[in-house]
Motif scaffolding. Structure first.
Motif, mmCIF file in Angstrom:
data_model
loop_
_atom_site.group_PDB
_atom_site.id
_atom_site.type_symbol
_atom_site.label_atom_id
_atom_site.label_comp_id
_atom_site.label_asym_id
_atom_site.label_seq_id
_atom_site.Cartn_x
_atom_site.Cartn_y
_atom_site.Cartn_z
ATOM 1 N N PHE A 1 -19.572 -68.619 -21.505
ATOM 2 C CA PHE A 1 -18.859 -69.002 -20.306
ATOM 3 C C PHE A 1 -17.588 -69.182 -20.993
ATOM 4 C CE2 PHE A 1 -17.852 -72.455 -16.835
ATOM 5 C CZ PHE A 1 -17.846 -71.763 -15.766
ATOM 6 N N LEU A 2 -16.082 -68.391 -20.747
ATOM 7 C CA LEU A 2 -14.744 -68.901 -21.077
ATOM 8 C C LEU A 2 -13.873 -68.915 -19.564
ATOM 9 C CD1 LEU A 2 -15.367 -65.601 -23.759
ATOM 10 C CD2 LEU A 2 -15.900 -67.761 -23.867
ATOM 11 N N PRO A 3 -13.121 -68.530 -20.509
ATOM 12 C CA PRO A 3 -11.672 -69.387 -19.578
ATOM 13 C C PRO A 3 -10.832 -67.753 -19.483
ATOM 14 C CG PRO A 3 -11.518 -70.465 -20.786
ATOM 15 C CD PRO A 3 -13.249 -69.686 -22.201
ATOM 16 N N SER A 4 -10.085 -67.521 -18.245
ATOM 17 C CA SER A 4 -9.387 -66.419 -18.208
ATOM 18 C C SER A 4 -8.178 -66.738 -19.196
ATOM 19 C CB SER A 4 -8.358 -65.801 -16.468
ATOM 20 O OG SER A 4 -8.427 -67.274 -16.162
ATOM 21 N N PRO A 5 -7.380 -65.832 -19.984
ATOM 22 C CA PRO A 5 -7.363 -64.286 -19.363
ATOM 23 C C PRO A 5 -8.386 -63.647 -19.936
ATOM 24 C CG PRO A 5 -5.510 -64.091 -20.153
ATOM 25 C CD PRO A 5 -6.226 -65.499 -20.043
ATOM 26 N N TYR B 1 -9.908 -67.245 -13.550
ATOM 27 C CA TYR B 1 -11.745 -67.298 -13.500
ATOM 28 C C TYR B 1 -11.726 -67.732 -14.965
ATOM 29 C CZ TYR B 1 -10.122 -63.374 -15.668
ATOM 30 O OH TYR B 1 -9.332 -62.016 -16.179
ATOM 31 N N HIS B 2 -13.001 -67.454 -14.700
ATOM 32 C CA HIS B 2 -14.222 -67.630 -15.776
ATOM 33 C C HIS B 2 -14.679 -66.296 -15.687
ATOM 34 C CE1 HIS B 2 -13.408 -72.279 -16.179
ATOM 35 N NE2 HIS B 2 -13.685 -71.807 -17.619
ATOM 36 N N ALA C 1 -20.414 -74.593 -11.201
ATOM 37 C CA ALA C 1 -20.699 -76.329 -10.479
ATOM 38 C C ALA C 1 -19.090 -76.265 -11.060
ATOM 39 C CB ALA C 1 -21.809 -76.746 -11.240
ATOM 40 N N ARG C 2 -18.957 -75.574 -12.284
ATOM 41 C CA ARG C 2 -17.445 -75.818 -13.272
ATOM 42 C C ARG C 2 -16.546 -74.973 -12.694
ATOM 43 N NH1 ARG C 2 -21.403 -77.703 -14.882
ATOM 44 N NH2 ARG C 2 -21.694 -78.692 -16.355
ATOM 45 N N ASP C 3 -16.152 -73.706 -11.574
ATOM 46 C CA ASP C 3 -15.393 -73.484 -11.479
ATOM 47 C C ASP C 3 -15.948 -72.073 -10.025
ATOM 48 O OD1 ASP C 3 -13.149 -71.077 -11.344
ATOM 49 O OD2 ASP C 3 -12.797 -70.573 -13.421
ATOM 50 N N LYS D 1 -16.072 -68.644 -4.730
ATOM 51 C CA LYS D 1 -16.620 -69.599 -3.631
ATOM 52 C C LYS D 1 -15.768 -70.227 -2.974
ATOM 53 C CE LYS D 1 -20.488 -71.148 -4.346
ATOM 54 N NZ LYS D 1 -22.165 -72.222 -5.128
ATOM 55 N N SER D 2 -15.596 -71.186 -1.888
ATOM 56 C CA SER D 2 -14.341 -71.753 -1.241
ATOM 57 C C SER D 2 -14.948 -73.015 -2.295
ATOM 58 C CB SER D 2 -15.494 -71.675 0.378
ATOM 59 O OG SER D 2 -16.151 -72.046 0.084
ATOM 60 N N GLU D 3 -13.808 -73.321 -2.315
ATOM 61 C CA GLU D 3 -13.645 -74.985 -3.175
ATOM 62 C C GLU D 3 -14.221 -76.060 -1.820
ATOM 63 O OE1 GLU D 3 -10.433 -75.221 -5.796
ATOM 64 O OE2 GLU D 3 -9.776 -73.670 -4.846
#
Length: 171
Positions: free
Chosen positions: A74-78, A97-98, A122-124, A168-170
């Motif tokens: 599960f990695l952050p962008s970019p 994004y992730h 749950a994290r992004d 997903k909507s925050e």
């Protein structure tokens, strides 16, 4: 196995190495049996890939009753290979994004994809994922969990992958 005793935690090397290798080998077998004979060839993924995921703080194992039954990154962008998309476009190309990569689990372990998605969302709220054209199991799971097919991305070696995104909507 039920998911009630399921835990997701950061992967640790070398402690989790043997179990992760077993999960990768099992996943390769699942792919071959389902007709996906071209993905994850030549020993990929390796523990070196896991080490790189750990360095980016994105390597995770899934445990059922204390036993490692799955792995994912599960990695952050970019994500460099997502910079250019063909035959389509991202749902949102502006927000951070992730990315979820290297999803693997043991056979007869059910609900792993759902557990991973619960953990990640749950994290992004903005997740991208890709898979091989022959990986029908993964395509089914991705679409079942509400992702939108966006187009084709190219890996660094030139292989193409089907790319998906869900925002997903925050709340």
């Amino acid at each position: 196995m039920t998911t009630e005793n399921r835990i997701i935690r950061r992967a640790i090397l070398p402690a989790d190495g043997e179990a992760i290798n077993q999960v990768f080998e099992a996943a390769r077998g699942i792919m071959v049996r389902s007709g996906n004979t071209h993905q994850w060839q030549n020993g990929y993924p390796t523990l070196e890939n896991v080490r790189m995921d750990i360095e980016r703080e994105g390597a995770f194992v899934i445990l059922d009753n204390g036993l490692v039954v799955g792995y994912f990154a599960f990695l952050p962008s970019p994500e460099p290979t997502y910079a250019k998309i063909y035959e389509g476009e991202w749902v949102d190309n502006n927000l951070p994004y992730h990315v979820v990569h290297r999803i693997a689990s043991l056979p007869d372990t059910h609900g792993v994809f759902a557990s991973i998605m619960d953990f990640c969302f749950a994290r992004d709220h903005n997740i991208r994922i890709d898979t091989h054209r022959d990986n029908l199991i993964m395509q089914h799971n991705i679409l079942k969990h509400g992702f939108t097919y966006c187009g084709i991305i190219l890996l660094l070696n030139g292989d193409e992958r089907l790319a998906y995104q869900k925002v997903k909507s925050e709340k």
